[in-house]
Write a protein that holds these residues in place. Structure first.
Motif, short mmCIF file in Angstrom:
data_model
loop_
_atom_site.label_atom_id
_atom_site.label_comp_id
_atom_site.label_asym_id
_atom_site.label_seq_id
_atom_site.Cartn_x
_atom_site.Cartn_y
_atom_site.Cartn_z
N GLN A 18 -12.16 -5.34 28.37
CA GLN A 18 -12.07 -4.40 27.24
C GLN A 18 -13.21 -3.39 27.31
N SER A 19 -13.04 -2.30 26.54
CA SER A 19 -14.04 -1.23 26.63
C SER A 19 -15.40 -1.63 26.07
N ASP A 20 -15.43 -2.71 25.23
CA ASP A 20 -16.75 -3.14 24.73
C ASP A 20 -17.38 -4.21 25.63
N ASP A 37 -26.94 -5.20 37.58
CA ASP A 37 -26.90 -3.80 37.09
C ASP A 37 -25.71 -3.07 37.70
N ASP A 38 -25.54 -3.31 39.00
CA ASP A 38 -24.43 -2.64 39.70
C ASP A 38 -23.08 -3.11 39.15
N LEU A 39 -23.01 -4.42 38.84
CA LEU A 39 -21.77 -4.98 38.29
C LEU A 39 -21.45 -4.32 36.94
N VAL A 40 -22.46 -4.23 36.10
CA VAL A 40 -22.25 -3.66 34.77
C VAL A 40 -21.84 -2.18 34.90
N THR A 41 -22.48 -1.46 35.80
CA THR A 41 -22.15 -0.04 36.00
C THR A 41 -20.72 0.10 36.53
N SER A 42 -20.38 -0.73 37.53
CA SER A 42 -19.05 -0.62 38.15
C SER A 42 -17.95 -0.94 37.15
N LEU A 43 -18.13 -2.04 36.41
CA LEU A 43 -17.09 -2.40 35.44
C LEU A 43 -17.06 -1.39 34.28
N GLY A 44 -18.26 -0.93 33.88
CA GLY A 44 -18.35 0.05 32.81
C GLY A 44 -17.56 1.31 33.16
#
Ligand SMILES: [Fe+2]
Ligand SMILES: [Fe+2]
Length: 440
Positions: A91-93, A35-42
């Motif tokens: 990429q943004s997606d 979750d943290d990875l997805v948030t950080s990269l997002g």
């Protein structure tokens, strides 16, 4: 974009890599890390694609160099280097699947056949682009691996030649030393070209046929000393043959009979000299070395001799080589010394046992951290010394574990001097359950 977001994203990539090793996917800790990875990269791809670049051992976001002290930065830089990645663009997606798959792929063993871009595509990753680093270093590494394989093949061939030669002597008592010359010349040619590679070969050994390995390794160390002393080539060949056959007298005894242990130990010099005295028109060095290599500098040792007996210089050199190999690769399950401990023991042995001047020269030739030393570096990575550096304290190191303690099978070599790292301590390979010769 704020540099801190990039630093956090790198930290999250590294944390996910660690979590993958520690927890199953269903574990709450693993979930939390992803979750943290997805948030950080997002957070990095909100406005535009986010690119991480690797250059000369540092990670960059655009022209901003990211602090190498930040959590996970060192291990991710190493992952980029190991997989020869110049840049990653998110990429943004970006999806969770793609982020997690990237981390999985970065955790694969780096190899020449693994292409990260192809592997990501194969696993259905569409939102991360990889730019591979085509550098001379990678090509050099491939060339190095090729030469290394050739060297190991040479060693195995030599083992075969020595096996045949030993069996023939055992059966007929007839030493055909011509074959031994082939072994010496093969090693000598490589020694002159790349002495560190040959010293790396001398870490090879085996439970079975340990006597054969000991003979070849003693020869390598004796030749290293002989070359350091400046002995001309013809003399080195003679020294090498003598070193190779120094324990040949042992063929007369049953290796597996414990009752013969004392006889083997005390009588093999005489028996060996007797066998080698039958050599036709050969130089006398092999016979003398077989006879004298257990004679200590202070008059002790065996066989017994007159007080004014002077041993051949080659015998003194082989005694040093023999001792070093026995200290680092002992018989009978004794504790092996690390190369640096063996060097200290050799210097202690100059108080009576070994020739002082020759031992010092040998120790100098091996260096402060001899080839084969397993060392921990300032960033906690662990590797084996594979060649001396210009600075004796900063040798060339082939990495075995990265700074996170994960196995690094890429066979990468670093100049400690250039990497900004230095050696913190010498580690016993037994504590790491590694076989040094597999890495050299
Ligand atoms: Fe011996
Ligand atoms: Fe020996």
């Amino acid at each position: 974009m704020d540099e801190r977001l990039a630093v956090a994203a790198v930290g999250a990539l590294s944390a996910t890599r660690k979590a993958m090793h520690l927890y199953p996917p269903a574990h709450p800790k693993y979930r939390e890390t992803v979750d943290d990875l997805v948030t950080s990269l997002g957070a990095c791809v909100i406005d535009e694609p986010f690119t991480l670049n690797a250059h000369l051992g540092r990670l960059y976001h655009e022209s901003q160099v990211l602090s190498s002290d930040a959590p996970g930065m060192r291990s991710m830089t190493e992952a980029f280097e190991a997989h020869r990645i110049e840049s990653l663009t998110f990429q943004s997606d970006l999806s969770e699947h793609d982020a997690v798959t990237l981390v999985e792929v970065l955790g694969l063993r780096p190899s020449a056949s693994l292409d990260i871009a192809e592997e990501l595509e194969r696993r259905g990753v569409s939102s991360i682009a990889v730019c591979a680093f085509i550098d001379e270093e990678a090509e050099e590494a491939e060339e190095r691996d090729r030469v290394r394989e050739q060297d190991r093949a040479l060693y195995r061939r030599l083992l075969g030649v020595l096996r045949t030669l030993t069996a023939r002597i055992q059966q007929t008592g007839d030493p055909q030393v011509g074959d031994a010359g082939i072994i010496v010349e093969g090693i000598l040619a490589r020694l002159m070209d790349d002495s560190a590679a040959v010293l790396g070969l001398a870490t090879m050994g085996g439970q079975s046929e340990s006597r054969l390995f000991h003979s070849i390794n003693t020869m390598i160390y004796a030749l290293t000393l002989g070359a350091a002393l400046g002995i001309p080539e013809e003399g080195l060949t003679s020294l090498g043959v003598a070193a190779l056959l120094h324990d040949i007298g042992k063929v007369a005894f049953d290796e597996d009979d414990p009752e013969q242990a004392d006889a083997v130990h005390f009588l093999h010099p005489k028996v060996g000299a007797d066998i080698l005295s039958r050599l036709p028109e050969q130089d006398r060095a092999p016979m003398l070395v077989a006879y004298e290599h257990h004679m200590a500098a202070d008059g002790s040792g065996f066989p017994e001799r007159e007080a004014d007996y002077v041993t051949h210089p080659y015998s003194r050199m082989v005694a040093i080589a023999d001792r070093y190999d026995r200290l680092t690769t002992p018989e009978n399950g004794d504790l092996a010394l690390t190369p640096d401990q063996a060097v200290i023991q050799l210097l202690r042995d100059t108080l009576g046992l070994l020739d002082q001047t020759l031992t010092r020269l040998f120790v100098k030739a091996l260096g402060v951290f001899p080839v084969g030393c397993v060392v921990r570096l300032t960033d906690h990575s662990v590797g084996v010394v594979c060649a001396p550096g210009e600075d004796p304290l900063l040798p060339r190191v082939r990495l075995m574990y990265d700074s996170d303690g994960l196995e690094d099978a890429s066979g990468r070599e670093i100049e400690t001097a250039e990497s900004g790292r230095s050696i913190v301590e010498i580690v016993s390979p037994d504590n790491l359950a590694v076989t040094v010769s597999d890495h050299l």
